[in-house]
Design an enzyme around this catalytic site. Sequence first.
Site, PDB file in Angstrom:
ATOM      1  N   ILE A 243       0.828  -1.211   0.000  1.00  8.19           N
ATOM      2  CA  ILE A 243       0.000   0.000   0.000  1.00  8.19           C
ATOM      3  C   ILE A 243       0.865   1.264   0.000  1.00  8.19           C
ATOM      4  CG2 ILE A 243      -0.356   0.257   2.513  1.00  8.19           C
ATOM      5  CD1 ILE A 243      -2.944   0.775  -0.331  1.00  8.19           C
TER       6      ILE A 243
ATOM      7  N   LYS B 259      -5.535   1.632   7.768  1.00  7.43           N
ATOM      8  CA  LYS B 259      -6.642   0.862   8.326  1.00  7.43           C
ATOM      9  C   LYS B 259      -6.247  -0.610   8.409  1.00  7.43           C
ATOM     10  CE  LYS B 259      -8.238  -1.756   5.800  1.00  7.43           C
ATOM     11  NZ  LYS B 259      -7.917  -2.899   4.849  1.00  7.43           N
TER      12      LYS B 259
HETATM   13  P1  NAP Z   1       2.469  -5.573   3.255  1.00  9.01           P
HETATM   14  O1  NAP Z   1       2.934  -5.128   1.922  1.00  9.01           O
HETATM   15  O2  NAP Z   1       2.375  -7.042   3.498  1.00  9.01           O
HETATM   16  O3  NAP Z   1       3.332  -4.964   4.443  1.00  9.01           O
HETATM   17  C1  NAP Z   1       3.752  -3.621   4.475  1.00  9.01           C
HETATM   18  C2  NAP Z   1       5.156  -3.546   5.035  1.00  9.01           C
HETATM   19  O4  NAP Z   1       5.114  -3.684   6.447  1.00  9.01           O
HETATM   20  C3  NAP Z   1       6.073  -4.659   4.580  1.00  9.01           C
HETATM   21  O5  NAP Z   1       6.604  -4.357   3.321  1.00  9.01           O
HETATM   22  C4  NAP Z   1       7.101  -4.740   5.680  1.00  9.01           C
HETATM   23  O6  NAP Z   1       8.179  -3.884   5.366  1.00  9.01           O
HETATM   24  C5  NAP Z   1       6.362  -4.223   6.893  1.00  9.01           C
HETATM   25  N1  NAP Z   1       6.088  -5.323   7.829  1.00  9.01           N
HETATM   26  C6  NAP Z   1       5.343  -6.424   7.585  1.00  9.01           C
HETATM   27  N2  NAP Z   1       5.321  -7.226   8.673  1.00  9.01           N
HETATM   28  C7  NAP Z   1       6.069  -6.604   9.599  1.00  9.01           C
HETATM   29  C8  NAP Z   1       6.453  -6.932  10.929  1.00  9.01           C
HETATM   30  N3  NAP Z   1       6.040  -8.068  11.514  1.00  9.01           N
HETATM   31  N4  NAP Z   1       7.231  -6.065  11.593  1.00  9.01           N
HETATM   32  C9  NAP Z   1       7.640  -4.918  11.015  1.00  9.01           C
HETATM   33  N5  NAP Z   1       7.327  -4.574   9.746  1.00  9.01           N
HETATM   34  C10 NAP Z   1       6.538  -5.404   9.060  1.00  9.01           C
HETATM   35  O7  NAP Z   1       1.037  -4.963   3.603  1.00  9.01           O
HETATM   36  P2  NAP Z   1       0.148  -3.892   2.821  1.00  9.01           P
HETATM   37  O8  NAP Z   1      -0.705  -4.597   1.843  1.00  9.01           O
HETATM   38  O9  NAP Z   1       0.964  -2.752   2.367  1.00  9.01           O
HETATM   39  O10 NAP Z   1      -0.838  -3.466   4.025  1.00  9.01           O
HETATM   40  C11 NAP Z   1      -0.388  -2.701   5.104  1.00  9.01           C
HETATM   41  C12 NAP Z   1      -1.600  -2.065   5.779  1.00  9.01           C
HETATM   42  O11 NAP Z   1      -2.294  -1.283   4.798  1.00  9.01           O
HETATM   43  C13 NAP Z   1      -2.612  -3.100   6.291  1.00  9.01           C
HETATM   44  O12 NAP Z   1      -3.151  -2.673   7.503  1.00  9.01           O
HETATM   45  C14 NAP Z   1      -3.679  -3.132   5.195  1.00  9.01           C
HETATM   46  O13 NAP Z   1      -4.963  -3.470   5.697  1.00  9.01           O
HETATM   47  C15 NAP Z   1      -3.651  -1.696   4.706  1.00  9.01           C
HETATM   48  N6  NAP Z   1      -4.106  -1.530   3.329  1.00  9.01           N
HETATM   49  C16 NAP Z   1      -3.649  -2.366   2.335  1.00  9.01           C
HETATM   50  C17 NAP Z   1      -4.162  -2.241   1.053  1.00  9.01           C
HETATM   51  C18 NAP Z   1      -3.694  -3.107  -0.080  1.00  9.01           C
HETATM   52  O14 NAP Z   1      -4.206  -2.988  -1.214  1.00  9.01           O
HETATM   53  N7  NAP Z   1      -2.706  -3.984   0.099  1.00  9.01           N
HETATM   54  C19 NAP Z   1      -5.130  -1.278   0.778  1.00  9.01           C
HETATM   55  C20 NAP Z   1      -5.518  -0.408   1.793  1.00  9.01           C
HETATM   56  C21 NAP Z   1      -5.007  -0.564   3.056  1.00  9.01           C
HETATM   57  P3  NAP Z   1       9.704  -4.320   5.670  1.00  9.01           P
HETATM   58  O15 NAP Z   1       9.770  -5.823   5.620  1.00  9.01           O
HETATM   59  O16 NAP Z   1      10.464  -3.657   4.585  1.00  9.01           O
HETATM   60  O17 NAP Z   1       9.974  -3.798   7.043  1.00  9.01           O
END
Ligand code: NAP
Length: 308
Positions: A11, A87
Amino acid sequence: MDLALVGIGKIARDQHVPSLDASPDWKLAATISRHGSVDGVEQFTSFEQFLDARQDIRVVSLCLPPVPRFDYAVQAIATGRHVMLEKPPGASVAECQKLLAMARAQGVALYATWHSREAAMVDAARDWLAGQKLRKLTVTWQEDVRRWHPGQDWIWEPGGLGVFDPGINALSIVTKLLPDALHLSAAELITPENRQCPIAAKLRFAHPHGADIRADFDWRKEGDQIWRIEAETDSGRMTLDAGGAQLSINGVPQQSDSAALSGEYPRLYARFAELVASGSCDVDLAPLRHVADAFMIGRREITAPFHE
Ligand code: NAP
């Protein structure tokens, strides 16, 4: 204002970085991520190092999944930073309340964002519903988890919410559309036998004036994806479709207000700029409470294992 972005994942890359680049209010001044970075922007892999090294950056936006995000938010607020939360705002209601109390005590802004509330036609839908007698509201939020969440193991773990990760977007819209307080009256949670969180859920809500309100979330939908809210009132029917981007009233498509700032995330960042300027908090936990209630009172059904 300078801002640091934490958690450079899906995101952050899809929405936050482009919205910040286009914003007149913000400059992306640092990233904190163990694996991710943004070209031309100072990069940290440790949040503590960032907090020490860049005391001039007073604003952080946290794009991590909900479970790890809490500790980052606590540290940011404790060091006097203004904080924007993706969120859902936390993995539990109580931890969000704790963040809000901390932010108020520190006098910093805390913004629990609900991006779907900023979809183009949500305000128009709310305005049309205002003052009408609601008879029925049906939410259908059905998408393919393999398409939208590949490799995201955290989403199936406790606190990851499973199908409520997208479903809470629908609930964030519903709680904006309906001024009357709803409460969840029943839920069914369909959970793969090898996972901690549901792959599908059916919800029913009690409405103060007796309207029939239901939601059907399903992550097993292939082909056309459905993010739709339909309402019947004493004066007609409304369909809010495509996650809030399209609206039709009595079958007639409605146009968006072209003067409005376009895009969900640009609107979130514009609002965050206002909150930071005034040191205010905007933390509405209503959507998260409905999800918490579903986990509390929902009937469990175990279904076939899920493998990516
Ligand atoms: P993601 O790509 O799986 O994770 C985002 C980043 O968080 C990862 O690249 C990682 O970065 C870090 N991370 C993950 N697990 C971690 C941990 N245990 N400790 C520390 N850092 C950690 O997730 P995302 O899809 O971007 O979603 C993140 C948030 O945005 C969620 O709450 C989701 O509901 C919300 N969101 C997502 C979307 C969507 O389309 N995906 C849309 C709207 C909102 P590093 O490994 O580089 O530290």
